[in-house]
Design a protein around this motif. Structure first.
Motif, PDB file in Angstrom:
ATOM      1  N   ARG A  27     -18.138  -5.600  15.127  1.00 23.25           N
ATOM      2  CA  ARG A  27     -16.761  -6.077  14.992  1.00 23.25           C
ATOM      3  C   ARG A  27     -16.590  -7.435  15.664  1.00 23.25           C
ATOM      4  O   ARG A  27     -15.949  -8.336  15.115  1.00 23.25           O
ATOM      5  CB  ARG A  27     -15.792  -5.067  15.582  1.00 23.25           C
ATOM      6  N   ALA A  28     -17.180  -7.621  16.841  1.00 23.62           N
ATOM      7  CA  ALA A  28     -17.116  -8.916  17.517  1.00 23.62           C
ATOM      8  C   ALA A  28     -17.826  -9.986  16.683  1.00 23.62           C
ATOM      9  O   ALA A  28     -17.349 -11.116  16.564  1.00 23.62           O
ATOM     10  CB  ALA A  28     -17.735  -8.826  18.908  1.00 23.62           C
ATOM     11  N   TRP A  29     -18.958  -9.650  16.080  1.00 19.39           N
ATOM     12  CA  TRP A  29     -19.699 -10.587  15.228  1.00 19.39           C
ATOM     13  C   TRP A  29     -18.860 -10.997  14.015  1.00 19.39           C
ATOM     14  O   TRP A  29     -18.796 -12.176  13.663  1.00 19.39           O
ATOM     15  CB  TRP A  29     -21.000  -9.939  14.778  1.00 19.39           C
ATOM     16  N   ARG A  30     -18.226 -10.015  13.378  1.00 19.69           N
ATOM     17  CA  ARG A  30     -17.417 -10.320  12.193  1.00 19.69           C
ATOM     18  C   ARG A  30     -16.241 -11.239  12.529  1.00 19.69           C
ATOM     19  O   ARG A  30     -15.899 -12.124  11.754  1.00 19.69           O
ATOM     20  CB  ARG A  30     -16.892  -9.036  11.567  1.00 19.69           C
ATOM     21  N   ILE A  31     -15.633 -11.011  13.670  1.00 25.64           N
ATOM     22  CA  ILE A  31     -14.503 -11.845  14.052  1.00 25.64           C
ATOM     23  C   ILE A  31     -14.967 -13.250  14.415  1.00 25.64           C
ATOM     24  O   ILE A  31     -14.382 -14.243  13.982  1.00 25.64           O
ATOM     25  CB  ILE A  31     -13.726 -11.209  15.222  1.00 25.64           C
ATOM     26  N   ALA A  32     -16.033 -13.353  15.198  1.00 26.00           N
ATOM     27  CA  ALA A  32     -16.464 -14.649  15.720  1.00 26.00           C
ATOM     28  C   ALA A  32     -17.136 -15.522  14.666  1.00 26.00           C
ATOM     29  O   ALA A  32     -16.836 -16.710  14.572  1.00 26.00           O
ATOM     30  CB  ALA A  32     -17.427 -14.443  16.890  1.00 26.00           C
ATOM     31  N   PHE A  33     -18.030 -14.958  13.876  1.00 23.85           N
ATOM     32  CA  PHE A  33     -18.846 -15.780  12.994  1.00 23.85           C
ATOM     33  C   PHE A  33     -18.457 -15.711  11.524  1.00 23.85           C
ATOM     34  O   PHE A  33     -18.615 -16.681  10.798  1.00 23.85           O
ATOM     35  CB  PHE A  33     -20.327 -15.427  13.159  1.00 23.85           C
ATOM     36  N   ARG A  34     -17.977 -14.588  11.086  1.00 30.43           N
ATOM     37  CA  ARG A  34     -17.578 -14.469   9.674  1.00 30.43           C
ATOM     38  C   ARG A  34     -16.103 -14.720   9.468  1.00 30.43           C
ATOM     39  O   ARG A  34     -15.624 -14.742   8.336  1.00 30.43           O
ATOM     40  CB  ARG A  34     -17.946 -13.084   9.143  1.00 30.43           C
ATOM     41  N   ARG A  35     -15.352 -14.838  10.568  1.00 23.92           N
ATOM     42  CA  ARG A  35     -13.906 -15.066  10.502  1.00 23.92           C
ATOM     43  C   ARG A  35     -13.207 -13.978   9.676  1.00 23.92           C
ATOM     44  O   ARG A  35     -12.269 -14.247   8.935  1.00 23.92           O
ATOM     45  CB  ARG A  35     -13.578 -16.447   9.934  1.00 23.92           C
ATOM     46  N   ASP A  36     -13.703 -12.743   9.823  1.00 20.00           N
ATOM     47  CA  ASP A  36     -13.147 -11.591   9.116  1.00 20.00           C
ATOM     48  C   ASP A  36     -12.142 -10.912  10.044  1.00 20.00           C
ATOM     49  O   ASP A  36     -12.515 -10.286  11.033  1.00 20.00           O
ATOM     50  CB  ASP A  36     -14.272 -10.623   8.743  1.00 20.00           C
ATOM     51  N   PHE A  37     -10.869 -11.041   9.713  1.00 19.88           N
ATOM     52  CA  PHE A  37      -9.815 -10.482  10.547  1.00 19.88           C
ATOM     53  C   PHE A  37      -9.213  -9.205   9.946  1.00 19.88           C
ATOM     54  O   PHE A  37      -8.129  -8.795  10.330  1.00 19.88           O
ATOM     55  CB  PHE A  37      -8.710 -11.513  10.765  1.00 19.88           C
ATOM     56  N   SER A  38      -9.920  -8.576   9.028  1.00 22.66           N
ATOM     57  CA  SER A  38      -9.384  -7.400   8.341  1.00 22.66           C
ATOM     58  C   SER A  38      -9.293  -6.175   9.243  1.00 22.66           C
ATOM     59  O   SER A  38      -8.545  -5.250   8.946  1.00 22.66           O
ATOM     60  CB  SER A  38     -10.234  -7.078   7.112  1.00 22.66           C
ATOM     61  N   GLU A  39     -10.041  -6.143  10.336  1.00 21.68           N
ATOM     62  CA  GLU A  39      -9.998  -4.996  11.251  1.00 21.68           C
ATOM     63  C   GLU A  39      -9.354  -5.341  12.581  1.00 21.68           C
ATOM     64  O   GLU A  39      -9.511  -4.618  13.555  1.00 21.68           O
ATOM     65  CB  GLU A  39     -11.418  -4.477  11.486  1.00 21.68           C
ATOM     66  N   VAL A  40      -8.634  -6.439  12.639  1.00 18.17           N
ATOM     67  CA  VAL A  40      -8.025  -6.896  13.889  1.00 18.17           C
ATOM     68  C   VAL A  40      -6.643  -6.291  14.049  1.00 18.17           C
ATOM     69  O   VAL A  40      -5.791  -6.438  13.169  1.00 18.17           O
ATOM     70  CB  VAL A  40      -7.940  -8.440  13.914  1.00 18.17           C
ATOM     71  N   ALA A  41      -6.421  -5.605  15.154  1.00 22.05           N
ATOM     72  CA  ALA A  41      -5.104  -5.094  15.551  1.00 22.05           C
ATOM     73  C   ALA A  41      -4.431  -4.288  14.447  1.00 22.05           C
ATOM     74  O   ALA A  41      -3.270  -4.519  14.123  1.00 22.05           O
ATOM     75  CB  ALA A  41      -4.204  -6.246  16.003  1.00 22.05           C
ATOM     76  N   LEU A  42      -5.136  -3.330  13.899  1.00 20.88           N
ATOM     77  CA  LEU A  42      -4.582  -2.510  12.820  1.00 20.88           C
ATOM     78  C   LEU A  42      -3.491  -1.585  13.336  1.00 20.88           C
ATOM     79  O   LEU A  42      -3.583  -1.022  14.420  1.00 20.88           O
ATOM     80  CB  LEU A  42      -5.684  -1.673  12.175  1.00 20.88           C
ATOM     81  N   LYS A  43      -2.450  -1.461  12.538  1.00 19.88           N
ATOM     82  CA  LYS A  43      -1.385  -0.491  12.799  1.00 19.88           C
ATOM     83  C   LYS A  43      -1.058   0.138  11.464  1.00 19.88           C
ATOM     84  O   LYS A  43      -0.598  -0.545  10.554  1.00 19.88           O
ATOM     85  CB  LYS A  43      -0.150  -1.164  13.387  1.00 19.88           C
ATOM     86  N   GLY A  44      -1.311   1.408  11.341  1.00 25.79           N
ATOM     87  CA  GLY A  44      -1.100   2.082  10.069  1.00 25.79           C
ATOM     88  C   GLY A  44      -2.070   1.591   9.004  1.00 25.79           C
ATOM     89  O   GLY A  44      -1.755   1.632   7.823  1.00 25.79           O
ATOM     90  N   GLY A  45      -3.224   1.111   9.426  1.00 27.45           N
ATOM     91  CA  GLY A  45      -4.225   0.629   8.484  1.00 27.45           C
ATOM     92  C   GLY A  45      -4.010  -0.782   7.994  1.00 27.45           C
ATOM     93  O   GLY A  45      -4.781  -1.295   7.197  1.00 27.45           O
ATOM     94  N   GLU A  46      -2.968  -1.445   8.472  1.00 20.82           N
ATOM     95  CA  GLU A  46      -2.643  -2.801   8.037  1.00 20.82           C
ATOM     96  C   GLU A  46      -2.823  -3.787   9.186  1.00 20.82           C
ATOM     97  O   GLU A  46      -2.349  -3.542  10.298  1.00 20.82           O
ATOM     98  CB  GLU A  46      -1.191  -2.874   7.558  1.00 20.82           C
ATOM     99  N   PRO A  47      -3.464  -4.927   8.931  1.00 28.71           N
ATOM    100  CA  PRO A  47      -3.556  -5.945   9.975  1.00 28.71           C
ATOM    101  C   PRO A  47      -2.212  -6.670  10.122  1.00 28.71           C
ATOM    102  O   PRO A  47      -1.400  -6.670   9.201  1.00 28.71           O
ATOM    103  CB  PRO A  47      -4.639  -6.900   9.462  1.00 28.71           C
ATOM    104  N   PRO A  48      -1.969  -7.286  11.257  1.00 22.29           N
ATOM    105  CA  PRO A  48      -0.693  -8.000  11.450  1.00 22.29           C
ATOM    106  C   PRO A  48      -0.675  -9.275  10.617  1.00 22.29           C
ATOM    107  O   PRO A  48      -1.717  -9.768  10.177  1.00 22.29           O
ATOM    108  CB  PRO A  48      -0.700  -8.323  12.948  1.00 22.29           C
ATOM    109  N   PRO A  49       0.495  -9.831  10.411  1.00 22.08           N
ATOM    110  CA  PRO A  49       0.575 -11.077   9.638  1.00 22.08           C
ATOM    111  C   PRO A  49      -0.093 -12.253  10.337  1.00 22.08           C
ATOM    112  O   PRO A  49      -0.511 -13.197   9.689  1.00 22.08           O
ATOM    113  CB  PRO A  49       2.084 -11.318   9.482  1.00 22.08           C
ATOM    114  N   ASN A  50      -0.220 -12.195  11.650  1.00 20.05           N
ATOM    115  CA  ASN A  50      -0.841 -13.281  12.412  1.00 20.05           C
ATOM    116  C   ASN A  50      -2.129 -12.800  13.076  1.00 20.05           C
ATOM    117  O   ASN A  50      -2.326 -12.971  14.270  1.00 20.05           O
ATOM    118  CB  ASN A  50       0.133 -13.820  13.459  1.00 20.05           C
ATOM    119  N   ALA A  51      -3.027 -12.234  12.303  1.00 22.14           N
ATOM    120  CA  ALA A  51      -4.262 -11.661  12.845  1.00 22.14           C
ATOM    121  C   ALA A  51      -5.136 -12.710  13.515  1.00 22.14           C
ATOM    122  O   ALA A  51      -5.844 -12.413  14.476  1.00 22.14           O
ATOM    123  CB  ALA A  51      -5.029 -10.961  11.739  1.00 22.14           C
ATOM    124  N   GLU A  52      -5.082 -13.942  13.038  1.00 19.79           N
ATOM    125  CA  GLU A  52      -5.895 -15.010  13.633  1.00 19.79           C
ATOM    126  C   GLU A  52      -5.483 -15.283  15.079  1.00 19.79           C
ATOM    127  O   GLU A  52      -6.306 -15.716  15.886  1.00 19.79           O
ATOM    128  CB  GLU A  52      -5.777 -16.311  12.828  1.00 19.79           C
TER     129      GLU A  52
END
Length: 122
Positions: A27-52
């Protein structure tokens, strides 16, 4: 050594550290290098509007927790950590990671300027 419930739970905790550390590092790799924010701060399975905005915090939490889990694994395999030390480190890391992730996700989903809605009676 007698095989009882406490020995079984200890083995389950130790073996579970391997996939836990893997997922946290991934998860840290995906956020740092792939810029994948799909699993960041999920609430109800949805990421926030400002995941970045919260992604660096989530990445650091995952990286630190993964490092602690990896240190525990190596320490146990090399015989450098006694039972009470490594179980305390592993258990505290897992629980703190979950609590911090929960706090970050709730903070990321807050609506700015809106009053919190209370569900009274429902």
């Amino acid at each position: 050594m007698v095989f009882d419930v406490s020995v079984a739970l200890t083995w389950i905790l130790f073996i579970a550290l391997f996939p836990i550390a893997f997922f946290w590092f991934r998860r840290a790799w995906r956020i740092a290098f792939r810029r994948d924010f799909s699993e960041v701060a999920l609430k109800g399975g949805e990421p926030p509007p400002n995941a970045e905005k919260v992604a660096p915090y989530v990445m650091v939490v995952n990286l630190l927790a993964g490092c602690v889990a990896a240190v525990v694994i190596v320490g146990v395999l090399l015989g450098q950590l006694d039972y009470n030390t490594w179980t305390a480190m592993a258990g505290s890391t897992i629980w703190c990671k979950f609590f911090i992730d929960f706090a970050i996700s709730r903070h990321a989903h807050m609506k700015r300027g809106a009053k919190p809605q209370h569900r009274a009676g429902k």
